[in-house]
Motif scaffolding. Structure first.
Motif, PDB file in Angstrom:
ATOM      1  N   GLY A  13       5.017  -2.590  27.982  1.00  0.00           N
ATOM      2  CA  GLY A  13       6.304  -2.439  28.918  1.00  0.00           C
ATOM      3  C   GLY A  13       7.388  -3.688  28.648  1.00  0.00           C
ATOM      4  O   GLY A  13       8.113  -3.945  29.477  1.00  0.00           O
ATOM      5  N   ILE A  14       7.003  -4.194  27.516  1.00  0.00           N
ATOM      6  CA  ILE A  14       8.165  -5.260  27.106  1.00  0.00           C
ATOM      7  C   ILE A  14       9.049  -4.912  26.269  1.00  0.00           C
ATOM      8  O   ILE A  14       8.638  -4.631  25.010  1.00  0.00           O
ATOM      9  CB  ILE A  14       7.551  -6.734  26.971  1.00  0.00           C
ATOM     10  CG1 ILE A  14       6.433  -7.202  27.889  1.00  0.00           C
ATOM     11  CG2 ILE A  14       8.351  -7.589  26.524  1.00  0.00           C
ATOM     12  CD1 ILE A  14       5.649  -8.381  27.470  1.00  0.00           C
ATOM     13  N   ALA A  48      12.068 -13.997  21.194  1.00  0.00           N
ATOM     14  CA  ALA A  48      12.549 -13.291  22.579  1.00  0.00           C
ATOM     15  C   ALA A  48      11.415 -12.509  22.915  1.00  0.00           C
ATOM     16  O   ALA A  48      11.352 -12.237  24.189  1.00  0.00           O
ATOM     17  CB  ALA A  48      13.741 -11.994  21.715  1.00  0.00           C
ATOM     18  N   LEU A  49      10.703 -12.114  22.080  1.00  0.00           N
ATOM     19  CA  LEU A  49       9.201 -11.489  22.599  1.00  0.00           C
ATOM     20  C   LEU A  49       8.466 -12.571  23.650  1.00  0.00           C
ATOM     21  O   LEU A  49       8.056 -12.212  24.452  1.00  0.00           O
ATOM     22  CB  LEU A  49       8.397 -10.961  21.410  1.00  0.00           C
ATOM     23  CG  LEU A  49       8.781  -9.888  20.609  1.00  0.00           C
ATOM     24  CD1 LEU A  49       7.937  -9.558  19.600  1.00  0.00           C
ATOM     25  CD2 LEU A  49       8.743  -8.490  21.737  1.00  0.00           C
ATOM     26  N   SER A  50       8.304 -13.685  23.077  1.00  0.00           N
ATOM     27  CA  SER A  50       7.571 -14.751  23.789  1.00  0.00           C
ATOM     28  C   SER A  50       8.422 -15.123  25.118  1.00  0.00           C
ATOM     29  O   SER A  50       7.617 -15.053  26.075  1.00  0.00           O
ATOM     30  CB  SER A  50       7.245 -16.011  22.953  1.00  0.00           C
ATOM     31  OG  SER A  50       6.872 -16.944  23.813  1.00  0.00           O
ATOM     32  N   SER A 109       7.998 -12.313  32.296  1.00  0.00           N
ATOM     33  CA  SER A 109       7.450 -11.118  32.994  1.00  0.00           C
ATOM     34  C   SER A 109       6.082 -11.484  33.663  1.00  0.00           C
ATOM     35  O   SER A 109       5.899 -11.182  35.027  1.00  0.00           O
ATOM     36  CB  SER A 109       7.063 -10.167  32.034  1.00  0.00           C
ATOM     37  OG  SER A 109       8.256  -9.563  31.716  1.00  0.00           O
ATOM     38  N   THR A 110       5.278 -12.369  32.849  1.00  0.00           N
ATOM     39  CA  THR A 110       4.006 -12.697  33.503  1.00  0.00           C
ATOM     40  C   THR A 110       4.193 -13.668  34.526  1.00  0.00           C
ATOM     41  O   THR A 110       3.592 -13.759  35.674  1.00  0.00           O
ATOM     42  CB  THR A 110       3.465 -13.629  32.363  1.00  0.00           C
ATOM     43  OG1 THR A 110       2.941 -12.763  31.186  1.00  0.00           O
ATOM     44  CG2 THR A 110       2.040 -14.159  32.764  1.00  0.00           C
ATOM     45  N   ASP A 111       5.056 -14.675  34.436  1.00  0.00           N
ATOM     46  CA  ASP A 111       5.534 -15.490  35.731  1.00  0.00           C
ATOM     47  C   ASP A 111       6.047 -14.691  36.954  1.00  0.00           C
ATOM     48  O   ASP A 111       5.605 -15.144  37.974  1.00  0.00           O
ATOM     49  CB  ASP A 111       6.688 -16.610  35.129  1.00  0.00           C
ATOM     50  CG  ASP A 111       6.093 -17.635  34.053  1.00  0.00           C
ATOM     51  OD1 ASP A 111       5.033 -17.737  34.082  1.00  0.00           O
ATOM     52  OD2 ASP A 111       6.953 -17.991  33.625  1.00  0.00           O
ATOM     53  N   LEU A 120       4.737  -1.172  35.228  1.00  0.00           N
ATOM     54  CA  LEU A 120       3.558  -0.120  34.994  1.00  0.00           C
ATOM     55  C   LEU A 120       3.931   0.962  34.420  1.00  0.00           C
ATOM     56  O   LEU A 120       3.202   2.014  34.393  1.00  0.00           O
ATOM     57  CB  LEU A 120       2.697  -0.040  36.316  1.00  0.00           C
ATOM     58  CG  LEU A 120       1.795  -1.146  36.995  1.00  0.00           C
ATOM     59  CD1 LEU A 120       1.403  -0.698  38.323  1.00  0.00           C
ATOM     60  CD2 LEU A 120       1.109  -1.814  36.207  1.00  0.00           C
ATOM     61  N   GLY A 121       5.135   0.900  34.123  1.00  0.00           N
ATOM     62  CA  GLY A 121       5.970   1.961  33.587  1.00  0.00           C
ATOM     63  C   GLY A 121       5.451   2.489  32.018  1.00  0.00           C
ATOM     64  O   GLY A 121       5.636   3.763  31.807  1.00  0.00           O
ATOM     65  N   ALA A 122       4.800   1.618  31.405  1.00  0.00           N
ATOM     66  CA  ALA A 122       4.419   2.045  30.088  1.00  0.00           C
ATOM     67  C   ALA A 122       3.044   2.623  30.061  1.00  0.00           C
ATOM     68  O   ALA A 122       2.333   2.550  30.784  1.00  0.00           O
ATOM     69  CB  ALA A 122       4.326   0.781  29.200  1.00  0.00           C
TER      70      ALA A 122
END
Length: 382
Positions: free
Chosen positions: A118-119, A170-172, A178-180, A380-382
């Motif tokens: 979902g990222i 960018a991914l990191s 998102s995790t934070d 949770l959309g993925a």
């Protein structure tokens, strides 16, 4: 008186030329021939030949030919050396390109993994067959009359490396942010998910002095950072699934009674209401608000028919005034598992669901948990 006519004697050539002129002309002719002969004899190469030294002249010409041959060989050797250098550079570039392509594939895989979780990032790489990367194999020695082709290949690989680093960064960043967000929201509810530690901290080896230009940090380290960031995000997202923060019914259109003190519907006086009431038609399916174990199924004073679920976080959710049960005690349920039907049993004035959240056997506001679930639903959309 008159005699016979006299005969004319014939004219002898030169008989009328004076001897001095004749001798002078002969002397001039003789002198000219002598000068010509002398000049001929004085010519260097010819004089040498006439003197029997033709072997010296031949040797000199052979020396000049030998010198030219050496020069040609030298030029050929220089061209061969240049071609050898180009071939060596091509071999090195080919090896570098193979490594970069492998790393680029790694970036693609990490980007796909992030998308599955979902990222999404604007800098995620999209590598197709028509990428702007010049294959090293397409640059042959015949096409490398100058260093331009090799420089172009090197620049192309540098751009690919830069793109890979930007994509990984960018991914990191996206995974970490998102995790934070998830941890902040859950932490505000007292939920602290178990997060993975550093996954590849084991290192070692004998000490060696540093070498200029031989730093090991690079795209592999960046990829490892992304891998750890995605692992942490996956753990945080799993905590969303486990936490009791999800809707207990498919649709929550209205709240008929909030959490806290209110006017009691039976006595008219002030009383404490330990949950939220959601009006719904009788028989509407009630869902588990999170992963957990069913720890009570039955009737309880004031609640009527009640289902109670204990979650891994230590929180307990209660679902009251039910008309039917769909689970049994001891059963493990997931988020969204059907557990009961809406009713109006117990102390109730009409069909509705009484939803309650308890922490250490103390009722807490379910509205905060449902609001957190709504805020985190996008993960949770993925």
């Amino acid at each position: 008186m008159f005699g016979a006519p006299r005969k004319k004697s014939p004219r002898v050539p030169g008989a009328g030329i004076r001897p001095g002129y004749l001798y002078g002309a002969f002397a001039v002719l003789f002198g000219t021939n002598v000068l010509t002969l002398v000049a001929f004899l004085m010519a260097p190469d010819i004089s040498v030949l006439l003197n029997g030294q033709n072997d010296v002249v031949v040797s000199a010409y052979e020396d000049r030919i030998a010198q030219l041959r050496v020069e040609v060989d030298r030029l050929h050797s220089r061209q061969f050396a240049q071609t050898g250098d180009i071939n060596l550079q091509l071999q090195e570039l080919t090896q570098q390109q193979e490594v970069l392509l492998e790393q680029h594939q790694l970036v693609k895989q990490l980007a796909q993994k992030a998308a599955e979780l979902g990222i999404e990032t604007a800098a995620a790489p999209s590598v197709d067959e028509d990428d702007d990367v010049t294959p090293v194999a397409a640059v042959t020695p015949a096409a490398t009359g100058s260093a331009g082709d090799l420089a172009e290949v090197g620049a192309s690989m540098t751009r690919m490396m830069d793109d890979s680093r930007m994509a990984l960064a960018a991914l990191s960043v996206s995974a970490t942010e998102s995790t934070d967000t998830i941890l902040d929201v859950l932490g505000g509810l007292g939920i602290k998910p178990r997060m993975p530690d550093g996954l590849s901290d084991a290192v070692g080896g004998p000490y060696q002095p540093p070498v200029e230009g031989a730093d090991a940090s690079g795209i592999v380290d960046d990829a490892n950072d992304v891998y750890l960031a995605l692992a942490r995000f996956k753990a945080a997202r799993s905590a969303i699934d486990l936490a009791p923060i999800h809707k207990p019914m498919g649709s929550l259109n209205r709240i008929s009674s909030t959490f806290g003190n209110r006017k009691d519907p039976f006595t008219g006086g002030r009383a404490f209401h330990a949950g939220l009431d959601f009006p719904a038609p009788k028989g509407t399916t009630v869902l588990s608000a999170g992963y957990g174990k069913v720890t009570f199924v039955g009737e309880k004073s004031g609640y009527g028919n009640l289902v109670e679920i204990t979650h891994l976080t230590g929180l307990v959710t209660r679902y009251g005034h039910l008309s039917a049960f769909l689970v049994k005690e001891g059963q493990i349920v997931n988020t969204g598992t059907p557990i009961a039907k809406v009713g109006s049993t117990g102390r109730s004035t009409g069909p509705h669901l009484h939803f309650e959240v308890r922490s250490k056997d103390v009722a807490v506001d379910p509205g905060k948990y449902l609001a957190a679930g709504k805020r985190l639903a996008r993960f949770l959309g993925a």
